[in-house]
Design an enzyme around this catalytic site. Structure first.
Site, PDB file in Angstrom:
ATOM      1  N   CYS A  15       3.403  -2.539  -7.345  1.00  0.00           N
ATOM      2  CA  CYS A  15       4.065  -1.904  -6.553  1.00  0.00           C
ATOM      3  C   CYS A  15       4.657  -0.774  -7.436  1.00  0.00           C
ATOM      4  O   CYS A  15       5.802  -1.146  -7.926  1.00  0.00           O
ATOM      5  CB  CYS A  15       4.750  -2.556  -5.633  1.00  0.00           C
ATOM      6  N   CYS A  38       7.950   0.070  -6.142  1.00  0.00           N
ATOM      7  CA  CYS A  38       9.148  -1.002  -6.611  1.00  0.00           C
ATOM      8  C   CYS A  38       9.486  -0.979  -7.875  1.00  0.00           C
ATOM      9  O   CYS A  38      10.939  -1.040  -8.266  1.00  0.00           O
ATOM     10  CB  CYS A  38       8.834  -2.336  -5.997  1.00  0.00           C
ATOM     11  N   ASP A  39       8.656  -0.930  -8.695  1.00  0.00           N
ATOM     12  CA  ASP A  39       8.989  -1.211 -10.050  1.00  0.00           C
ATOM     13  C   ASP A  39       8.708  -0.145 -11.200  1.00  0.00           C
ATOM     14  O   ASP A  39       8.960  -0.161 -12.444  1.00  0.00           O
ATOM     15  CB  ASP A  39       7.893  -2.541 -10.548  1.00  0.00           C
TER      16      ASP A  39
END
Ligand code: NDP
Length: 316
Positions: free
Chosen positions: A140, A143-144
């Site tokens: 992701c 997200c990261d």
């Protein structure tokens, strides 16, 4: 019936566009739906950025905001939303039995499955080690990606997800090395164009990931050109896997018809599964379209099918 077993008219499993749309329709039809969110409330759109193709949002909308809107709309009509997971089902009788991960048992007259799909992994040992220890492998980018701001990253995949994530990373990272295993991308034309126009996305065609390098943290990736056989090591600090999804249908495999990948089978033109009173919607049953808007459409179908089923049975 034991006192601690809850009876519900309409149980919805999953909280993506399909689940929440089913909830909106079921709640407005007074089916008093109970919705279990599952492990990732809001589903896949929680890990996406701009959604530009959902009708009604003329200027686009962020995925998490859109899902919050869906949830509020479902709540407005009285959906009972529970942040837990259904981990076991028994569809052998007229009443469908389900168990939560906390061990609670519920009996449902109708069940709408909208459990969606989850990211697939390459299956490398290094990928598993460096994703589970937070060492820099992720499925992701949204997200990261921020953790790799100012650093070089790699991404594998050639679909819309990979294109979208590569573009996201290109705004944070000096170079995004994108590995596509064929000589073409599967992504939509518009996304392919955007990738090609991004100066800092370097696409490697016919290229497969052999190994992600690094013991505790990602230090690079070894890739192989499957036409020439040449292997190359590219230093990167983060590595993103964006190669598609697997439907979240394992708990239904003893009861429901599904294809060899696990997509639930429905009677064409309906949301009906092979078990009466059990309906399927969203990505759990759709390997072709897999869009938020199609998921929402099939969630609506499932709620209407459940309503008719319950009415025919004289339950509501
Ligand atoms: P897709 O299945 O569409 O694409 C998967 C990609 O990963 C393909 O390029 C595939 O290659 C590649 N791949 C699969 N396995 C491997 C492997 N082992 N090694 C290397 N590469 C591999 O999945 P997506 O998640 O990209 O998209 C799913 C659906 O969601 C699509 O319908 C897409 O349009 C939609 N979507 C829409 C978005 C939007 O509209 N904003 C955003 C994201 C997704 P190959 O082509 O060779 O099989």
């Amino acid at each position: 019936m034991a006192e601690n077993i809850e009876r519900v008219n309409c149980l919805i499993i999953g909280s993506g566009p399909a689940g929440y749309t089913a909830a909106i329709y079921a709640a407005r039809a007074n089916l008093k739906p109970v919705l279990y969110t599952g492990p990732e409330p809001g589903g896949q759109l929680m890990i996406t950025t701009d959604v530009e193709n959902y009708p009604g949002y003329a200027d686009g909308i962020m995925g998490p905001q859109m899902m919050d809107d869906f949830k509020k709309q479902a709540e407005r009509f009285g959906t009972d939303i529970r942040y837990a997971m259904i981990s076991k089902v028994d569809f052998s009788g007229d009443v469908h039995k389900v168990w939560t991960d906390g061990g609670d048992e519920l009996h449902a007259d109708s069940v709408i499955i909208s459990t969606g799909a989850s990211a697939k992994w390459l299956g490398l040992e290094s990928e598993k080690r460096l994703s589970t220890n937070g060492g820099g492998v992720s499925a992701c980018a949204v997200c990261d990606g921020f953790f790799f701001k100012g650093q070089e990253v790699g991404i594998v995949g050639g679909g819309d997800t990979a294109a979208e994530e590569a573009l996201y990373l290109s705004k944070l990272c000096p170079t995004v090395h994108m590995f596509v295993r064929r000589d073409a991308m599967r992504a939509s034309k518009i996304m392919q164009e955007r990738v090609k126009n991004a100066e800092n996305i370097k696409v490697y065609w016919n290229t497969e990931t052999e190994e992600i390098l690094g013991e505790e943290e990602v230090t690079g990736v070894r890739v192989k050109n499957n036409k020439t056989g040449e292997t190359t090591e590219i230093p990167v600090a983060g590595f993103f896997v964006a190669i598609g999804h697997k439907p979240n249908t394992d708990i239904f495999k003893d009861w429901l018809d599904m294809d060899d990948v696990g997509y639930l089978k429905t009677i064409p033109g309906t949301s009906k599964t092979n078990i009466e009173g059990v309906f399927a919607s969203g990505d759990a049953q759709d390997k072709v379209y897999r869009q938020a808007v199609t998921a929402a459409g099939t969630g609506c179908m499932a709620a209407l099918d459940a309503e008719r089923y319950l009415a025919e049975k004289g339950i509501v």
